[in-house]
Motif scaffolding. Structure first.
Motif, PDB file in Angstrom:
ATOM      1  N   VAL A 172       0.860  -1.179   0.000  1.00  0.00           N
ATOM      2  CA  VAL A 172       0.000   0.000   0.000  1.00  0.00           C
ATOM      3  C   VAL A 172       0.898   1.232   0.000  1.00  0.00           C
ATOM      4  N   HIS A 173       0.612   2.167  -0.878  1.00  0.00           N
ATOM      5  CA  HIS A 173       1.373   3.415  -0.952  1.00  0.00           C
ATOM      6  C   HIS A 173       0.440   4.574  -0.628  1.00  0.00           C
ATOM      7  N   LEU A 174       0.706   5.224   0.471  1.00  0.00           N
ATOM      8  CA  LEU A 174      -0.111   6.357   0.893  1.00  0.00           C
ATOM      9  C   LEU A 174       0.576   7.661   0.513  1.00  0.00           C
ATOM     10  N   GLY A 175      -0.223   8.605   0.069  1.00  0.00           N
ATOM     11  CA  GLY A 175       0.310   9.921  -0.258  1.00  0.00           C
ATOM     12  C   GLY A 175       0.381  10.793   0.983  1.00  0.00           C
ATOM     13  N   GLU A 176       0.818  12.002   0.787  1.00  0.00           N
ATOM     14  CA  GLU A 176       0.868  12.968   1.880  1.00  0.00           C
ATOM     15  C   GLU A 176      -0.552  13.301   2.321  1.00  0.00           C
ATOM     16  N   PRO A 177      -0.765  13.495   3.621  1.00  0.00           N
ATOM     17  CA  PRO A 177      -2.105  13.881   4.063  1.00  0.00           C
ATOM     18  C   PRO A 177      -2.493  15.255   3.490  1.00  0.00           C
ATOM     19  N   ALA A 178      -3.772  15.421   3.252  1.00  0.00           N
ATOM     20  CA  ALA A 178      -4.270  16.696   2.727  1.00  0.00           C
ATOM     21  C   ALA A 178      -4.060  17.798   3.759  1.00  0.00           C
ATOM     22  N   SER A 179      -3.769  18.991   3.272  1.00  0.00           N
ATOM     23  CA  SER A 179      -3.616  20.113   4.194  1.00  0.00           C
ATOM     24  C   SER A 179      -4.989  20.493   4.753  1.00  0.00           C
ATOM     25  N   GLU A 180      -4.969  21.137   5.886  1.00  0.00           N
ATOM     26  CA  GLU A 180      -6.234  21.540   6.511  1.00  0.00           C
ATOM     27  C   GLU A 180      -6.902  22.632   5.687  1.00  0.00           C
ATOM     28  N   PRO A 181      -8.224  22.583   5.593  1.00  0.00           N
ATOM     29  CA  PRO A 181      -8.925  23.632   4.855  1.00  0.00           C
ATOM     30  C   PRO A 181      -8.815  24.972   5.580  1.00  0.00           C
ATOM     31  N   VAL A 182      -8.763  26.015   4.803  1.00  0.00           N
ATOM     32  CA  VAL A 182      -8.682  27.370   5.350  1.00  0.00           C
ATOM     33  C   VAL A 182     -10.087  27.952   5.368  1.00  0.00           C
ATOM     34  N   PRO A 183     -10.525  28.494   6.507  1.00  0.00           N
ATOM     35  CA  PRO A 183     -11.874  29.068   6.550  1.00  0.00           C
ATOM     36  C   PRO A 183     -11.996  30.269   5.610  1.00  0.00           C
ATOM     37  N   VAL A 184     -13.149  30.381   4.982  1.00  0.00           N
ATOM     38  CA  VAL A 184     -13.408  31.510   4.088  1.00  0.00           C
ATOM     39  C   VAL A 184     -13.702  32.735   4.940  1.00  0.00           C
ATOM     40  N   ALA A 185     -13.011  33.822   4.644  1.00  0.00           N
ATOM     41  CA  ALA A 185     -13.187  35.059   5.392  1.00  0.00           C
ATOM     42  C   ALA A 185     -14.634  35.523   5.330  1.00  0.00           C
ATOM     43  N   GLY A 186     -15.197  35.866   6.472  1.00  0.00           N
ATOM     44  CA  GLY A 186     -16.553  36.382   6.537  1.00  0.00           C
ATOM     45  C   GLY A 186     -17.632  35.317   6.615  1.00  0.00           C
ATOM     46  N   CYS A 187     -17.252  34.039   6.555  1.00  0.00           N
ATOM     47  CA  CYS A 187     -18.247  32.961   6.635  1.00  0.00           C
ATOM     48  C   CYS A 187     -18.358  32.514   8.093  1.00  0.00           C
ATOM     49  N   SER A 221      -9.843  13.272  16.450  1.00  0.00           N
ATOM     50  CA  SER A 221     -11.019  12.794  15.718  1.00  0.00           C
ATOM     51  C   SER A 221     -11.990  13.946  15.468  1.00  0.00           C
ATOM     52  N   LYS A 222     -12.249  14.748  16.484  1.00  0.00           N
ATOM     53  CA  LYS A 222     -13.140  15.908  16.346  1.00  0.00           C
ATOM     54  C   LYS A 222     -12.540  16.926  15.384  1.00  0.00           C
ATOM     55  N   ALA A 223     -11.225  17.136  15.466  1.00  0.00           N
ATOM     56  CA  ALA A 223     -10.565  18.076  14.560  1.00  0.00           C
ATOM     57  C   ALA A 223     -10.724  17.614  13.112  1.00  0.00           C
ATOM     58  N   THR A 224     -10.582  16.310  12.878  1.00  0.00           N
ATOM     59  CA  THR A 224     -10.766  15.760  11.535  1.00  0.00           C
ATOM     60  C   THR A 224     -12.205  15.939  11.073  1.00  0.00           C
ATOM     61  N   ASP A 225     -13.154  15.717  11.978  1.00  0.00           N
ATOM     62  CA  ASP A 225     -14.570  15.926  11.630  1.00  0.00           C
ATOM     63  C   ASP A 225     -14.807  17.374  11.194  1.00  0.00           C
ATOM     64  N   CYS A 226     -14.207  18.318  11.894  1.00  0.00           N
ATOM     65  CA  CYS A 226     -14.358  19.734  11.536  1.00  0.00           C
ATOM     66  C   CYS A 226     -13.769  20.002  10.150  1.00  0.00           C
ATOM     67  N   ASN A 227     -12.607  19.393   9.875  1.00  0.00           N
ATOM     68  CA  ASN A 227     -11.988  19.568   8.556  1.00  0.00           C
ATOM     69  C   ASN A 227     -12.881  19.031   7.447  1.00  0.00           C
ATOM     70  N   VAL A 228     -13.454  17.851   7.666  1.00  0.00           N
ATOM     71  CA  VAL A 228     -14.336  17.250   6.665  1.00  0.00           C
ATOM     72  C   VAL A 228     -15.554  18.144   6.423  1.00  0.00           C
ATOM     73  N   GLU A 229     -16.138  18.632   7.507  1.00  0.00           N
ATOM     74  CA  GLU A 229     -17.313  19.488   7.372  1.00  0.00           C
ATOM     75  C   GLU A 229     -16.961  20.805   6.672  1.00  0.00           C
TER      76      GLU A 229
END
Length: 63
Positions: A8-23, A43-51
């Motif tokens: 199995v070859h895993l890539g680099e983890p995705a960077s965290e999403p950046v919140p949109v200003a004013g949202c 786990s909660k931090a990952t859930d926030c990223n997914v959302e």
């Protein structure tokens, strides 16, 4: 009988999403994510990223 599996070859983890200003939704999720990291709840931090990644923003209205 031995099972032959491919490696199995895993890539680099995705960077965290950046919140949109004013949202407000993105801002709230970013705050929840920061609190989750501060308390060690990855786990909660990952859930926030997914959302945050799935949160849609209305397209700008053109005049």
């Amino acid at each position: 009988m031995a099972r032959m599996c491919r490696p199995v070859h895993l890539g680099e983890p995705a960077s965290e999403p950046v919140p949109v200003a004013g949202c407000d939704v993105c801002g709230a999720l970013a705050e929840q994510r920061a609190r989750a990291y501060a308390t060690g709840d990855k786990s909660k931090a990952t859930d926030c990223n997914v959302e945050m990644r799935g949160h849609s923003h209305p397209k700008a209205v053109r005049a």
